[in-house]
Design an enzyme around this catalytic site. Structure first.
Site, mmCIF file in Angstrom:
data_model
loop_
_atom_site.group_PDB
_atom_site.id
_atom_site.type_symbol
_atom_site.label_atom_id
_atom_site.label_comp_id
_atom_site.label_asym_id
_atom_site.label_seq_id
_atom_site.Cartn_x
_atom_site.Cartn_y
_atom_site.Cartn_z
ATOM 1 N N ASP A 1 -3.742 -4.341 1.445
ATOM 2 C CA ASP A 1 -2.986 -5.807 1.866
ATOM 3 C C ASP A 1 -3.706 -6.788 2.018
ATOM 4 O O ASP A 1 -4.495 -7.120 2.970
ATOM 5 C CB ASP A 1 -2.030 -5.493 2.386
ATOM 6 N N SER B 1 7.256 -5.038 6.912
ATOM 7 C CA SER B 1 6.580 -6.408 7.855
ATOM 8 C C SER B 1 6.742 -6.444 8.876
ATOM 9 O O SER B 1 6.444 -5.988 10.106
ATOM 10 C CB SER B 1 6.637 -7.151 6.778
ATOM 11 N N HIS C 1 1.576 -6.306 0.402
ATOM 12 C CA HIS C 1 2.704 -5.866 1.149
ATOM 13 C C HIS C 1 3.559 -4.965 0.562
ATOM 14 O O HIS C 1 3.721 -4.528 1.919
ATOM 15 C CB HIS C 1 1.865 -7.269 1.914
#
Length: 725
Positions: A665, A586, A697
């Site tokens: 995602d 991320s 995600h």
């Protein structure tokens, strides 16, 4: 002592989980006689079961095995989105609530709400809602034998043993009532969309209409094909959802709409009831997030601003709001002086006085014990890597520690404040659940979780456990940077070893703590690789001054600080400075790309998982908080994008980069990676790529995790010049 068996990735992600029973969500019954909590099942770490401790009988038992209630039913889209925002990746029983009688528990399983008599051993859970419908965010109403929930994008209520009754008829299409919108849940951490009054007769609820957000389309690719998802994604610089605020009468569903200031403020950040139920306290933010107002909204009358927070950078949201019984005084968390402190506020005049010290930050307001004249907070006073329970006198004075000094403690007090539950962990201690007296002395360990016990899953591997060391470095502006270093097996015998820089680096997260470390780092250490974690400027837990250097330019101060860590590593006698890799997920994936791109000569490899590559592709509330509106800071957006550093990626060692991304995602969209893939291909840059069908995600699940880390290991081994596993 030596390992009886080798630690493998297969074992790392198998059952039972090596970190032990990991108690979560522990809470007392309203009468204080029982304690319930969730813990992973021994045969499946991805399934949560419900456990119970009876304080009178001093016994603990498995209360509900979630397998007995599972039908394999798929989650609704609303529930999938809610769990993704909450980062709930387990199945089974993922939440529960005590009813006011102190003996009944409510919990959903796969969208069906169940009630269980916890006081009767052997009692079976009883379904309360239609098995063909899907219940989301079910919670009891205070003071009543009733529960409210969201179903079909509207509010419903179930009273006693009667049938569920639809309260509102607003939901449908782009509209929901009672659900938090995307940016509220993902970025404001307001996960709920409805809030019951103190007497349970009314519900404040948000009505969200996503229609103002243009529809964008993305592919959700799974193993069998793909579908096109029409998503109202609030890209930075664009419109947000339209949010209204209503008060719903539980008796008849009548709606009263309240003007919360939507024409002047962009974000409805927090919603609380006044203790007497006469109105609401709401927190509202301007679009630039430099102004936050706390406002009273009476059910009859005009709004009144209680206080205003302003900053030149941004105002962080918090949950440290509590109105005392006198109705005149409230407690409030603020970073106006740098660290997050707790203040006593006169509700009528807005005058404030600090209750917590200047050194360290208040991390959570746990509860207020007015009889004892103190506020209980979790804070890191004195040491940012440690989190403990402290008592702050409401009249002012020195804070008093209630938990042991070492480690990190997450607590919940009993209704009468005579005891409290302490989820305690440290570098040597995986999370355990301890019952403590009010003064902090240990009364009973409810969930021991001791790796030294022969029955513990991690016990066979304890002999080769590498306890990380904590330390500090100094940033360019003189601020302290905390690190956690796991040294590899055999480093003390000479030779040079590779090191993995495990990075997150973004705001809102603190990784370096006196807490149980990720066991994948132990796997790397056994392979002969060190692991360094460093919280750069911009990370949370240290207050506004520590975060401010990232304002209007992301990826600059953060990478500079990570290079301080790399310099530190290069000076260690056991480190091979030519074999340092960076790995992140991320924001950490973004950081991995920028570390490699800005300093290709310092990193032999990079693993970037679900990275942001262009902040124009991310959402409004998060991105504009740090970079401002795109029209106000186009240079900052351009400089913060990975695409401004493609020359650096091209200069990296051939094949140094491994990209990974989930193909469903809905947060950091897959487009971030596809755009980077195209840009690298156009420049002839060789890189590795792995995509995961149907993965969101979090890239959750045993199979995905095992495959992902096996590939990461192979990639790093090749780049380090070692044989593949």
């Amino acid at each position: 002592m030596s390992d009886a068996v080798p630690l493998t990735l297969e074992r790392l992600f198998a059952a039972p989980g090596l970190s032990g029973p990991l108690p979560g969500a522990a809470r007392y019954a309203p009468d204080g006689r029982r304690i319930a909590w969730l813990r992973p099942a021994d045969d499946d770490p991805e399934r949560l079961d419900l456990w119970l401790h009876d304080l009178d009988a001093e016994t603990s038992r498995l209360l509900v095995d979630a397998r007995t209630l599972s039908t394999g039913r798929a989650l609704s889209e609303e529930e999938k989105a809610r769990r993704e925002r909450l980062r709930v990746f387990a199945g089974g029983i993922v939440e529960f609530h005590w009813q006011a009688d102190g003996r009944h528990l409510l919990f959903p399983v796969e969208g069906v709400l169940h009630r269980l008599d916890a006081a009767t051993e052997g009692a079976a859970p009883r379904p309360l809602t239609d098995p063909d419908a899907f219940v989301t965010d079910a919670r009891p109403l205070p003071g009543r034998d009733a529960v409210a929930f969201v179903q079909d994008r509207d509010l419903w209520v179930l009273e006693g043993d009667g049938p569920a009754r639809r309260l509102t008829h607003e939901g449908g299409g782009t509209v929901s009532l009672g659900l938090a919108d995307f940016v509220a849940a993902e970025e404001m951490h307001r996960y709920q969309g409805w809030f019951p009054s103190p007497d349970g007769t009314r519900i404040a609820a948000v009505r969200v209409d996503e229609a103002p957000i243009p529809v964008s389309y993305r592919y959700e690719i799974d193993g069998d094909g793909f579908r096109v998802e029409a998503q109202h994604y609030p890209y930075t610089g664009g419109p947000n959802a339209a949010v209204r605020l209503a008060v719903v009468d539980v008796a008849d569903g009548a709606l009263r709409w309240l003007d919360w200031g939507a024409e002047r403020f962009e974000y409805l950040a927090r919603i609380d009831w006044l203790p007497d139920g006469s109105g609401l306290l709401v927190q509202r933010q301007t679009r630039d997030q430099r102004t936050l107002e706390l406002v009273e909204l009476p059910l009859g009358g005009s709004e009144r601003v209680v206080l205003t927070e302003r900053a030149d950078t941004w105002v962080n949201l918090g949950d440290e709001l509590h109105v005392l019984r006198d109705g005149r005084t409230l407690l409030w968390g603020s970073e106006r002086d740098g660290p997050r402190r707790l203040y006593r506020v006169d509700r009528a005049t807005g005058e404030t006085a600090p209750l917590s010290p200047e050194e360290g930050s208040v991390l959570r307001l746990v509860a207020v014990d007015e009889a004892a004249g103190e506020a209980l907070v979790e804070a890191n006073f004195g040491d940012p890597t440690r989190r403990g329970l402290w008592a702050l006198p409401l009249a002012g004075g020195a804070p008093r520690r209630r938990t042991p000094e070492a480690g990190c403690h997450t607590v919940r007090p009993a209704p009468d404040f005579a005891t409290f539950l302490d989820r305690e962990e440290g570098l040597r201690q995986p999370p355990r659940l301890v019952l403590r007296d009010a003064d902090g002395s240990e009364r009973r360990v409810l969930v021991p979780n001791d790796p030294c016990e022969a029955r513990h899953p991690y016990h066979p591997f304890l002999g080769s456990h590498r306890e990380p060391e904590l330390g500090t470095l100094v940033a360019a502006d003189g601020q302290r940077l905390h690190y956690r270093l796991t040294m590899p097996t055999g480093h003390e015998h000479g030779g040079r070893h590779p090191v993995v820089l495990a990075v997150y680096g973004g705001p809102g997260v603190q990784r370096v703590q006196d807490a149980w470390p990720p066991l994948v780092h132990q796997y790397f250490a056994r392979r002969g690789w060190g692991v360094l974690e460093l919280d750069n400027r911009g990370s949370s837990g240290r207050g506004r001054t520590f975060e401010a250097p990232i304002h209007r330019r992301l990826g600059e101060a953060e990478v500079t600080d990570q290079l301080v860590g790399v310099d530190f590593l290069a000076a260690l006698p056991w480190v091979d400075p030519a074999r340092i890799a960076v790995f992140g997920h991320s924001y950490g994936g973004y950081m991995a790309l920028l570390c490699l791109a800005r300093h290709p000569e310092r990193f032999r490899a990079a693993v970037s998982v679900a990275p942001v590559t262009d902040w124009m592709l991310y959402d409004t509330h998060y991105t504009e908080r740090y970079l401002d509106h795109p029209e106000a800071n186009p240079e900052g957006y351009a400089a913060s994008a990975v695409f401004s550093r493609l020359d650096g990626l091209a200069a990296a060692p051939p094949g140094a980069l491994l990209l990974m991304h989930g193909m469903a995602d809905d947060n950091v969209l897959f487009t971030h990676t596809t755009r980077l893939m195209k840009a690298l291909q156009d420049r002839g840059v060789q890189f590795e790529l792995m995509t995961y069908p149907a993965a969101k995600h979090g890239l959750a699940g045993r199979a995905v995790s095992l495959h992902r880390f096996r590939l990461i290991e192979s990639h790093l081994a090749r780049c380090f010049g070692e044989s593949a596993p």
